[in-house]
Design a protein around this motif. Structure first.
Motif, PDB file in Angstrom:
ATOM      1  N   ARG A 179       0.847  -1.186   0.000  1.00 36.70           N
ATOM      2  CA  ARG A 179       0.000   0.000   0.000  1.00 36.70           C
ATOM      3  C   ARG A 179       0.887   1.242   0.000  1.00 36.70           C
ATOM      4  N   VAL A 180       0.313   2.342  -0.497  1.00 35.28           N
ATOM      5  CA  VAL A 180       1.010   3.628  -0.516  1.00 35.28           C
ATOM      6  C   VAL A 180       0.060   4.706  -0.017  1.00 35.28           C
ATOM      7  N   ALA A 181       0.613   5.664   0.697  1.00 37.90           N
ATOM      8  CA  ALA A 181      -0.143   6.836   1.143  1.00 37.90           C
ATOM      9  C   ALA A 181       0.662   8.079   0.776  1.00 37.90           C
ATOM     10  N   HIS A 182      -0.031   9.124   0.402  1.00 41.18           N
ATOM     11  CA  HIS A 182       0.604  10.393   0.051  1.00 41.18           C
ATOM     12  C   HIS A 182       0.497  11.305   1.268  1.00 41.18           C
ATOM     13  N   VAL A 183       1.640  11.730   1.798  1.00 42.65           N
ATOM     14  CA  VAL A 183       1.640  12.423   3.089  1.00 42.65           C
ATOM     15  C   VAL A 183       2.574  13.624   3.116  1.00 42.65           C
ATOM     16  N   PRO A 184       2.160  14.688   3.858  1.00 40.36           N
ATOM     17  CA  PRO A 184       3.104  15.755   4.188  1.00 40.36           C
ATOM     18  C   PRO A 184       4.036  15.251   5.280  1.00 40.36           C
ATOM     19  N   VAL A 185       5.251  15.744   5.287  1.00 43.14           N
ATOM     20  CA  VAL A 185       6.251  15.238   6.230  1.00 43.14           C
ATOM     21  C   VAL A 185       7.066  16.392   6.794  1.00 43.14           C
ATOM     22  N   LEU A 186       7.568  16.164   8.011  1.00 43.78           N
ATOM     23  CA  LEU A 186       8.397  17.159   8.679  1.00 43.78           C
ATOM     24  C   LEU A 186       9.507  16.430   9.428  1.00 43.78           C
ATOM     25  N   PHE A 187      10.720  16.965   9.412  1.00 45.84           N
ATOM     26  CA  PHE A 187      11.801  16.366  10.191  1.00 45.84           C
ATOM     27  C   PHE A 187      11.605  16.703  11.670  1.00 45.84           C
TER      28      PHE A 187
ATOM     29  N   ALA B 164       8.287  12.885  10.644  1.00 40.18           N
ATOM     30  CA  ALA B 164       6.960  12.673  11.204  1.00 40.18           C
ATOM     31  C   ALA B 164       5.914  13.013  10.161  1.00 40.18           C
ATOM     32  N   PHE B 165       4.773  12.324  10.259  1.00 39.32           N
ATOM     33  CA  PHE B 165       3.683  12.524   9.306  1.00 39.32           C
ATOM     34  C   PHE B 165       2.396  12.042   9.946  1.00 39.32           C
ATOM     35  N   HIS B 166       1.281  12.317   9.291  1.00 35.98           N
ATOM     36  CA  HIS B 166      -0.003  11.849   9.801  1.00 35.98           C
ATOM     37  C   HIS B 166      -0.851  11.322   8.654  1.00 35.98           C
ATOM     38  N   LEU B 167      -1.775  10.449   9.007  1.00 38.79           N
ATOM     39  CA  LEU B 167      -2.672   9.829   8.026  1.00 38.79           C
ATOM     40  C   LEU B 167      -4.088   9.791   8.570  1.00 38.79           C
ATOM     41  N   SER B 168      -5.045   9.791   7.667  1.00 41.28           N
ATOM     42  CA  SER B 168      -6.433   9.570   8.041  1.00 41.28           C
ATOM     43  C   SER B 168      -6.568   8.167   8.626  1.00 41.28           C
ATOM     44  N   ASN B 169      -7.368   8.040   9.646  1.00 44.32           N
ATOM     45  CA  ASN B 169      -7.597   6.715  10.222  1.00 44.32           C
ATOM     46  C   ASN B 169      -8.251   5.766   9.220  1.00 44.32           C
ATOM     47  N   GLY B 170      -8.922   6.313   8.229  1.00 44.65           N
ATOM     48  CA  GLY B 170      -9.569   5.486   7.222  1.00 44.65           C
ATOM     49  C   GLY B 170      -8.649   5.018   6.111  1.00 44.65           C
TER      50      GLY B 170
ATOM     51  N   THR C 227      -4.055   9.751  12.634  1.00 43.07           N
ATOM     52  CA  THR C 227      -3.019   9.150  13.476  1.00 43.07           C
ATOM     53  C   THR C 227      -1.676   9.711  13.048  1.00 43.07           C
ATOM     54  N   GLY C 228      -0.862  10.067  14.028  1.00 39.33           N
ATOM     55  CA  GLY C 228       0.479  10.571  13.749  1.00 39.33           C
ATOM     56  C   GLY C 228       1.513   9.475  13.901  1.00 39.33           C
ATOM     57  N   PHE C 229       2.569   9.587  13.106  1.00 38.73           N
ATOM     58  CA  PHE C 229       3.645   8.603  13.121  1.00 38.73           C
ATOM     59  C   PHE C 229       4.991   9.310  12.997  1.00 38.73           C
ATOM     60  N   GLU C 230       6.037   8.608  13.419  1.00 39.58           N
ATOM     61  CA  GLU C 230       7.394   9.026  13.093  1.00 39.58           C
ATOM     62  C   GLU C 230       8.136   7.820  12.541  1.00 39.58           C
ATOM     63  N   MET C 231       9.070   8.108  11.667  1.00 42.70           N
ATOM     64  CA  MET C 231       9.902   7.047  11.100  1.00 42.70           C
ATOM     65  C   MET C 231      11.352   7.343  11.430  1.00 42.70           C
ATOM     66  N   ARG C 232      12.013   6.405  12.068  1.00 40.56           N
ATOM     67  CA  ARG C 232      13.450   6.521  12.311  1.00 40.56           C
ATOM     68  C   ARG C 232      14.160   6.127  11.016  1.00 40.56           C
ATOM     69  N   ILE C 233      14.957   7.018  10.469  1.00 38.06           N
ATOM     70  CA  ILE C 233      15.577   6.783   9.163  1.00 38.06           C
ATOM     71  C   ILE C 233      16.815   5.901   9.327  1.00 38.06           C
ATOM     72  N   ASP C 234      16.734   4.694   8.784  1.00 42.48           N
ATOM     73  CA  ASP C 234      17.855   3.763   8.820  1.00 42.48           C
ATOM     74  C   ASP C 234      18.672   3.801   7.529  1.00 42.48           C
ATOM     75  N   ALA C 235      18.063   4.248   6.430  1.00 42.92           N
ATOM     76  CA  ALA C 235      18.757   4.281   5.145  1.00 42.92           C
ATOM     77  C   ALA C 235      18.311   5.490   4.331  1.00 42.92           C
ATOM     78  N   TRP C 236      19.298   6.164   3.737  1.00 43.90           N
ATOM     79  CA  TRP C 236      19.057   7.296   2.830  1.00 43.90           C
ATOM     80  C   TRP C 236      19.550   6.870   1.448  1.00 43.90           C
ATOM     81  N   ARG C 237      18.719   7.040   0.426  1.00 41.80           N
ATOM     82  CA  ARG C 237      19.132   6.756  -0.944  1.00 41.80           C
ATOM     83  C   ARG C 237      18.638   7.890  -1.836  1.00 41.80           C
ATOM     84  N   GLY C 238      19.559   8.456  -2.585  1.00 34.63           N
ATOM     85  CA  GLY C 238      19.181   9.566  -3.456  1.00 34.63           C
ATOM     86  C   GLY C 238      19.614   9.348  -4.888  1.00 34.63           C
ATOM     87  N   THR C 239      18.818   9.888  -5.806  1.00 34.12           N
ATOM     88  CA  THR C 239      19.144   9.844  -7.234  1.00 34.12           C
ATOM     89  C   THR C 239      19.000  11.245  -7.812  1.00 34.12           C
ATOM     90  N   ARG C 240      20.037  11.655  -8.536  1.00 33.92           N
ATOM     91  CA  ARG C 240      19.997  12.888  -9.330  1.00 33.92           C
ATOM     92  C   ARG C 240      20.411  12.490 -10.748  1.00 33.92           C
TER      93      ARG C 240
END
Length: 198
Positions: free
Chosen positions: A36-44, A51-57, A152-165
């Motif tokens: 599954r995928v959710a589209h979310v605003p995020v903040l460090f 951290a981000f939040h999602l609709s309970n639905g 519902t609010g969540f936070e994700m501890r970042i274990d891996a960073w991967r970037g492409t330019r």
């Protein structure tokens, strides 16, 4: 991440700034019902947590706490015609900028969720100056708290960073410049500017 090492983005400070400036992306997780995928605003929250939040639905919400998830932020992107390079035997491609953050997700309590919503709105509202900053004080008493019950609010501890330019770094400078000029003419100036700096 693109497999070609020419396109790997390793500067964590630049990636963090890109994610913070964009402020929105896609959160992917595996659930019992499939991916599954959710589209979310995020903040460090700090250097290693977003951290981000999602609709309970949302179908992903009830499966996130304790999950390993992937957050993806996409930047400017566009089709690149081989004709633009001024070189023979080229193929069409797509240039883009993207960052992937992977890590463990934990749920936030209600107080932390309220702080997150305030911080997100403050972060975005300040970018709208000279418009006065919106705050929840403008809402009827009790309405903000009632609305918090729907998310519902969540936070994700970042274990891996991967970037492409992927900006044509595997092409000679005159070919990159010619492709950037073509993008500028089509109105894709942000990507064109990144290509010129690569």
């Amino acid at each position: 991440m693109h497999p070609d090492r020419n396109f790997h983005w390793r500067d964590r400070a630049e990636m963090r700034a890109f994610v913070a400036e964009t402020g929105f992306g896609m959160l992917f997780a595996t659930t019992p019902d499939g991916p599954r995928v959710a589209h979310v605003p995020v903040l460090f929250r700090d250097e290693e947590r977003i951290a981000f939040h999602l609709s309970n639905g949302n179908q992903i919400t009830r499966h996130l706490a304790g999950a390993d998830a992937l957050f993806v932020v996409n930047g400017p992107h566009d089709y690149i015609s081989p004709d633009w390079y001024g070189m023979d035997d080229q193929v069409p491609t797509w240039n883009y900028v993207s960052v992937e953050l992977q890590g463990q997700v934990a749920a936030l309590d209600k107080a932390a969720l309220a702080e997150l919503i305030d911080a997100l709105s403050t972060d975005r509202e300040r970018r709208l100056a000279p418009k006065p900053v919106w705050t929840r004080d403008k809402m009827r008493d009790g309405l903000f708290d009632r609305m918090l019950c729907a998310i519902t609010g969540f936070e994700m501890r970042i274990d891996a960073w991967r970037g492409t330019r992927k900006l044509g770094q595997n092409k000679p400078a005159p070919a990159r410049e010619a492709a950037a000029d073509a993008l500028d003419a089509l109105g894709s100036s942000r990507l064109a500017g990144l290509m010129r700096k690569s």
